[in-house]
Design a protein around this motif. Sequence first.
Motif, PDB file in Angstrom:
ATOM      1  N   PHE A   1     -16.622 -25.020 -43.329  1.00  0.00           N
ATOM      2  CA  PHE A   1     -17.426 -23.850 -42.984  1.00  0.00           C
ATOM      3  C   PHE A   1     -17.565 -23.837 -41.460  1.00  0.00           C
ATOM      4  O   PHE A   1     -18.181 -24.750 -40.890  1.00  0.00           O
ATOM      5  CB  PHE A   1     -18.821 -23.937 -43.611  1.00  0.00           C
ATOM      6  CG  PHE A   1     -18.888 -23.570 -45.064  1.00  0.00           C
ATOM      7  CD1 PHE A   1     -19.398 -22.347 -45.466  1.00  0.00           C
ATOM      8  CD2 PHE A   1     -18.432 -24.449 -46.036  1.00  0.00           C
ATOM      9  CE1 PHE A   1     -19.466 -22.008 -46.809  1.00  0.00           C
ATOM     10  CE2 PHE A   1     -18.503 -24.128 -47.376  1.00  0.00           C
ATOM     11  CZ  PHE A   1     -19.012 -22.900 -47.770  1.00  0.00           C
ATOM     12  N   ASN A   2     -16.994 -22.847 -40.812  1.00  0.00           N
ATOM     13  CA  ASN A   2     -17.128 -22.719 -39.360  1.00  0.00           C
ATOM     14  C   ASN A   2     -18.197 -21.669 -39.073  1.00  0.00           C
ATOM     15  O   ASN A   2     -18.080 -20.516 -39.517  1.00  0.00           O
ATOM     16  CB  ASN A   2     -15.795 -22.310 -38.741  1.00  0.00           C
ATOM     17  CG  ASN A   2     -14.734 -23.391 -38.919  1.00  0.00           C
ATOM     18  OD1 ASN A   2     -14.924 -24.525 -38.501  1.00  0.00           O
ATOM     19  ND2 ASN A   2     -13.627 -23.045 -39.577  1.00  0.00           N
ATOM     20  N   VAL A   3     -19.248 -22.069 -38.341  1.00  0.00           N
ATOM     21  CA  VAL A   3     -20.375 -21.159 -38.109  1.00  0.00           C
ATOM     22  C   VAL A   3     -20.643 -21.006 -36.608  1.00  0.00           C
ATOM     23  O   VAL A   3     -20.329 -21.895 -35.807  1.00  0.00           O
ATOM     24  CB  VAL A   3     -21.658 -21.655 -38.823  1.00  0.00           C
ATOM     25  CG1 VAL A   3     -21.421 -21.779 -40.323  1.00  0.00           C
ATOM     26  CG2 VAL A   3     -22.131 -22.985 -38.254  1.00  0.00           C
ATOM     27  N   ARG A   4     -21.235 -19.857 -36.287  1.00  0.00           N
ATOM     28  CA  ARG A   4     -21.563 -19.543 -34.878  1.00  0.00           C
ATOM     29  C   ARG A   4     -23.043 -19.244 -34.782  1.00  0.00           C
ATOM     30  O   ARG A   4     -23.597 -18.481 -35.581  1.00  0.00           O
ATOM     31  CB  ARG A   4     -20.728 -18.340 -34.425  1.00  0.00           C
ATOM     32  CG  ARG A   4     -21.159 -17.716 -33.104  1.00  0.00           C
ATOM     33  CD  ARG A   4     -20.181 -16.635 -32.662  1.00  0.00           C
ATOM     34  NE  ARG A   4     -19.907 -15.666 -33.713  1.00  0.00           N
ATOM     35  CZ  ARG A   4     -20.668 -14.593 -33.966  1.00  0.00           C
ATOM     36  NH1 ARG A   4     -21.766 -14.375 -33.251  1.00  0.00           N
ATOM     37  NH2 ARG A   4     -20.322 -13.739 -34.915  1.00  0.00           N
ATOM     38  N   GLN A   5     -23.682 -19.843 -33.777  1.00  0.00           N
ATOM     39  CA  GLN A   5     -25.132 -19.695 -33.619  1.00  0.00           C
ATOM     40  C   GLN A   5     -25.473 -19.727 -32.133  1.00  0.00           C
ATOM     41  O   GLN A   5     -24.713 -20.262 -31.312  1.00  0.00           O
ATOM     42  CB  GLN A   5     -25.828 -20.866 -34.345  1.00  0.00           C
ATOM     43  CG  GLN A   5     -27.338 -20.821 -34.336  1.00  0.00           C
ATOM     44  CD  GLN A   5     -27.919 -22.203 -34.677  1.00  0.00           C
ATOM     45  OE1 GLN A   5     -27.498 -23.203 -34.105  1.00  0.00           O
ATOM     46  NE2 GLN A   5     -28.871 -22.258 -35.592  1.00  0.00           N
ATOM     47  N   ARG A   6     -26.605 -19.159 -31.787  1.00  0.00           N
ATOM     48  CA  ARG A   6     -27.086 -19.279 -30.401  1.00  0.00           C
ATOM     49  C   ARG A   6     -28.076 -20.439 -30.340  1.00  0.00           C
ATOM     50  O   ARG A   6     -28.991 -20.522 -31.155  1.00  0.00           O
ATOM     51  CB  ARG A   6     -27.752 -17.986 -29.921  1.00  0.00           C
ATOM     52  CG  ARG A   6     -26.763 -16.853 -29.698  1.00  0.00           C
ATOM     53  CD  ARG A   6     -27.353 -15.717 -28.883  1.00  0.00           C
ATOM     54  NE  ARG A   6     -26.351 -14.680 -28.657  1.00  0.00           N
ATOM     55  CZ  ARG A   6     -25.464 -14.688 -27.658  1.00  0.00           C
ATOM     56  NH1 ARG A   6     -25.471 -15.690 -26.785  1.00  0.00           N
ATOM     57  NH2 ARG A   6     -24.593 -13.718 -27.527  1.00  0.00           N
ATOM     58  N   ASP A   7     -27.889 -21.340 -29.370  1.00  0.00           N
ATOM     59  CA  ASP A   7     -28.773 -22.492 -29.247  1.00  0.00           C
ATOM     60  C   ASP A   7     -30.067 -22.123 -28.548  1.00  0.00           C
ATOM     61  O   ASP A   7     -30.330 -20.938 -28.267  1.00  0.00           O
ATOM     62  CB  ASP A   7     -28.071 -23.658 -28.542  1.00  0.00           C
ATOM     63  CG  ASP A   7     -27.611 -23.290 -27.130  1.00  0.00           C
ATOM     64  OD1 ASP A   7     -28.173 -22.332 -26.537  1.00  0.00           O
ATOM     65  OD2 ASP A   7     -26.698 -23.962 -26.608  1.00  0.00           O
ATOM     66  N   GLU A   8     -30.895 -23.136 -28.227  1.00  0.00           N
ATOM     67  CA  GLU A   8     -32.212 -22.886 -27.621  1.00  0.00           C
ATOM     68  C   GLU A   8     -32.114 -22.158 -26.281  1.00  0.00           C
ATOM     69  O   GLU A   8     -33.027 -21.425 -25.882  1.00  0.00           O
ATOM     70  CB  GLU A   8     -32.958 -24.219 -27.419  1.00  0.00           C
ATOM     71  CG  GLU A   8     -33.297 -24.957 -28.701  1.00  0.00           C
ATOM     72  CD  GLU A   8     -32.190 -25.938 -29.094  1.00  0.00           C
ATOM     73  OE1 GLU A   8     -31.039 -25.753 -28.621  1.00  0.00           O
ATOM     74  OE2 GLU A   8     -32.453 -26.859 -29.874  1.00  0.00           O
ATOM     75  N   LEU A   9     -30.997 -22.336 -25.596  1.00  0.00           N
ATOM     76  CA  LEU A   9     -30.814 -21.693 -24.279  1.00  0.00           C
ATOM     77  C   LEU A   9     -30.174 -20.314 -24.396  1.00  0.00           C
ATOM     78  O   LEU A   9     -29.973 -19.630 -23.385  1.00  0.00           O
ATOM     79  CB  LEU A   9     -29.953 -22.591 -23.376  1.00  0.00           C
ATOM     80  CG  LEU A   9     -30.500 -24.000 -23.111  1.00  0.00           C
ATOM     81  CD1 LEU A   9     -29.493 -24.816 -22.313  1.00  0.00           C
ATOM     82  CD2 LEU A   9     -31.829 -23.907 -22.357  1.00  0.00           C
ATOM     83  N   GLY A  10     -29.836 -19.927 -25.616  1.00  0.00           N
ATOM     84  CA  GLY A  10     -29.225 -18.615 -25.809  1.00  0.00           C
ATOM     85  C   GLY A  10     -27.715 -18.642 -25.719  1.00  0.00           C
ATOM     86  O   GLY A  10     -27.058 -17.600 -25.843  1.00  0.00           O
ATOM     87  N   ASP A  11     -27.139 -19.829 -25.530  1.00  0.00           N
ATOM     88  CA  ASP A  11     -25.688 -19.936 -25.443  1.00  0.00           C
ATOM     89  C   ASP A  11     -25.083 -19.977 -26.849  1.00  0.00           C
ATOM     90  O   ASP A  11     -25.682 -20.519 -27.787  1.00  0.00           O
ATOM     91  CB  ASP A  11     -25.283 -21.203 -24.685  1.00  0.00           C
ATOM     92  CG  ASP A  11     -25.763 -21.178 -23.237  1.00  0.00           C
ATOM     93  OD1 ASP A  11     -25.822 -20.065 -22.661  1.00  0.00           O
ATOM     94  OD2 ASP A  11     -26.085 -22.258 -22.692  1.00  0.00           O
ATOM     95  N   VAL A  12     -23.877 -19.431 -26.972  1.00  0.00           N
ATOM     96  CA  VAL A  12     -23.190 -19.454 -28.267  1.00  0.00           C
ATOM     97  C   VAL A  12     -22.728 -20.869 -28.564  1.00  0.00           C
ATOM     98  O   VAL A  12     -22.138 -21.550 -27.716  1.00  0.00           O
ATOM     99  CB  VAL A  12     -21.987 -18.487 -28.263  1.00  0.00           C
ATOM    100  CG1 VAL A  12     -21.209 -18.611 -29.574  1.00  0.00           C
ATOM    101  CG2 VAL A  12     -22.463 -17.051 -28.080  1.00  0.00           C
TER     102      VAL A  12
END
Length: 586
Positions: free
Chosen positions: A101-112
Amino acid sequence: MALDGIVTRAIVHELQSLQGARINKIHQPTGNDIVFQIRAQRGNRKLILSVNPTYPRVQFTEQSFMNPQEAPMFCMLLRKHCEGAIIESIEQVGMERVIHFNVRQRDELGDVSFKRLIIEIMGRHSNMIVIDPATNTILDGIHHITPAISSYRVIMPGFSYVEPPDQHKLNPLETSEQQFMEKHRENIDPPARFLLNTFSGLSPLIAEEIVYRAQQADISANGENENLYPDVPYIWQAFSSLMEQVSKGEFAPVSGLNAQGKIVFSAVPLTLIQEEEKHYDSISQCIEAYYGDKAERDTVKQKTSDLLRFLQNERSKNIKKLDNLQKDIKEAEGAEKFRIQGELLFASLHELKRGDKQIELINFYDEEQRPITITLDPQLTPSDNAQRYFKRYNKYKNSLAVIDQQLIKTHAEIQYLDSLLQQLGSASLQDIDEIREELAEQGYVRNRNKRAKKKRKDNRPTLHVYTSSEGIEMYVGKNNLQNDYITNKLAHSNDTWLHTKDIPGSHVVIRSQQFGEATLAEAAQLAAYFSQAKESSSVPVDYTLIRHVRKPSGAKPGFVIYEQQTTLFITPEEEVVKSLESTIRS
C-alpha cells in the motif's frame, strides 16, 4: 494455504477501486488485525488487514470490531503515518502473497510524505511493516523479528527492509509454452508437485485444479487411458487457459466441497468442486464467507479455555449435588414411619420394659390393622425409646425443608451455569472480559485485571445493536451484564422483550413501540440464534412488553421473570442473522 498468489492478485485487483481514496480512521482490535475506515468515491468502506497466523488475509468487510481503550503502539504509528493519507497505489509483488500500500500524506510541517505499508501473507510468518520508501528504512512492524531470531531478515525500526527469501520460481503469468515444456522435461515429480515447485503463487488446490482440467480434456479427446497422469500438452493447455483468466483479471470467486469433503475457495472457477458450490460477486465476499468469524472464534476459544473448564466443573459438582439431594429426599420421605412407630410405642409403654430388643404391636394406623415389629435399644427406657423415634422423625421432617431450599438453589445454580456456558459459546472478545468480571463480582473467580481495569462511563457494558429490515434497532445481550443492562436500564416500558422459552439465551429488546411483522420475526431469529437451541428447529421464543418483565430481588445476573407473553416458534437461520446490519457500541 487457500489464500495463494492468485487470490492475492484478485484482492489487489478489487482494491484498485481505493486508488485516490482517503484512509479516514485506523483501529487495531487485536494484536494481529488492523482495520481501515476508508472514504472513497463509491462510499465508505471498511478494510481488514490481518496477519493472523492461521487466517491471514486482506479484504473488505462488513463485520463490526471492538477497539481497545488504549491503541497499541503499532496502531499509533499507523495513525501517525497513514491516517488521513491518500492511497496512491496498491500493488502485488510478482505472484507472491505480498501486497504494497503506497500512501501520500502531509506531515506536521505541511510537506508531502510518502510511506509504504507492506502486508506479507505467509501463514504463521505473516507480518505487516511500515517503511519509508525513499530510504527503504523500516519504521516499525506489527511483529518484530530480532537479529537473534533471523540474521538474514530483521524486522525492527531503523533496519533496512529485506524482502522475504526468493524461492526462485517462475512467474506463471509470464511463462511461455517453450519455458513450460523445458521445465517439464527436467521434471521427475507428479504434475501437481511439478506445478507447485516450478511456479510462484500456486496453491496445492490450484495445482490440483489444473491437473483435473487436463485429465478431463485428455479423456474427452482420447477416451479413458491407462496413464495415471494426463499428457503434458493437456497440462499446458489447462495451465495457460487458467493463467490467461488471471492475467486479464477475469475472476469468479467460488467455494464448495472437494472430493475429500473439505471446504475450499478460489478466485477462479473450480471444476473439481463436488458439492455445495457457491459463487460470489467479489473475492472479499468469498473470503468473508469462508473465514467468517473463525479467527475471532479461535482467539475467544483460547481466552475462554480456563473459564470453560471452571464452569463445566462447577456444573458437574452441582449435578452431583442434585443427585445426592434426591437420595436425601427418598430417605427423608420415610420419616412418617418413625412418627408412627413413636406413637405406637407411647401408646404401649405399659407393655415395654428396659432390656427389650424389639416388640411386635398392632399398627392401628394400618387399615388392615397388621402387626408391626419395632426395633428397640435395650439400654434405653421404654419412654426414651419412643422419644428416639420422634427425634428421628423431626430430624428428617426438618431436613426436608432444608433439602427443598437446596434443590431450588442448586437448580438455579445449574441454570445460571448453563446460561454462562451458552454465552461463552457465542461470545466475542469484548464479551469475555465482561463474563469474567461478572464471575469475579459473584465470587466465583478472582478479578485478575483489578488494577488495570478502568471504570466504564456510566458503567455501561458493550452493546450489540442490530438493525431490522424495517430500520428499527434491536439490542442483543450476549452476556448477563449486557442482558441486565438492556432489559432493566436501557429499555422503555413499552419496548418489546424476547427470550427463548425455558432455554438459556440472550435477552433481545426491540427499541420501538411501533414495528411490523418483519422486525418481530428478525428479533425472534436473534433470540433463537443466540441461545442454547441455535442448532435446533422450531425453537419457542417468548415475547412481551418490558413492563411485564422484572428481576426478582437477589436473583442471579441475567435472571428475570415475565408474564403476558406470546410464543413464536422459530428455526434459527445464520444467513438471516448475518444479513442484518449490526454494530457494537461501547
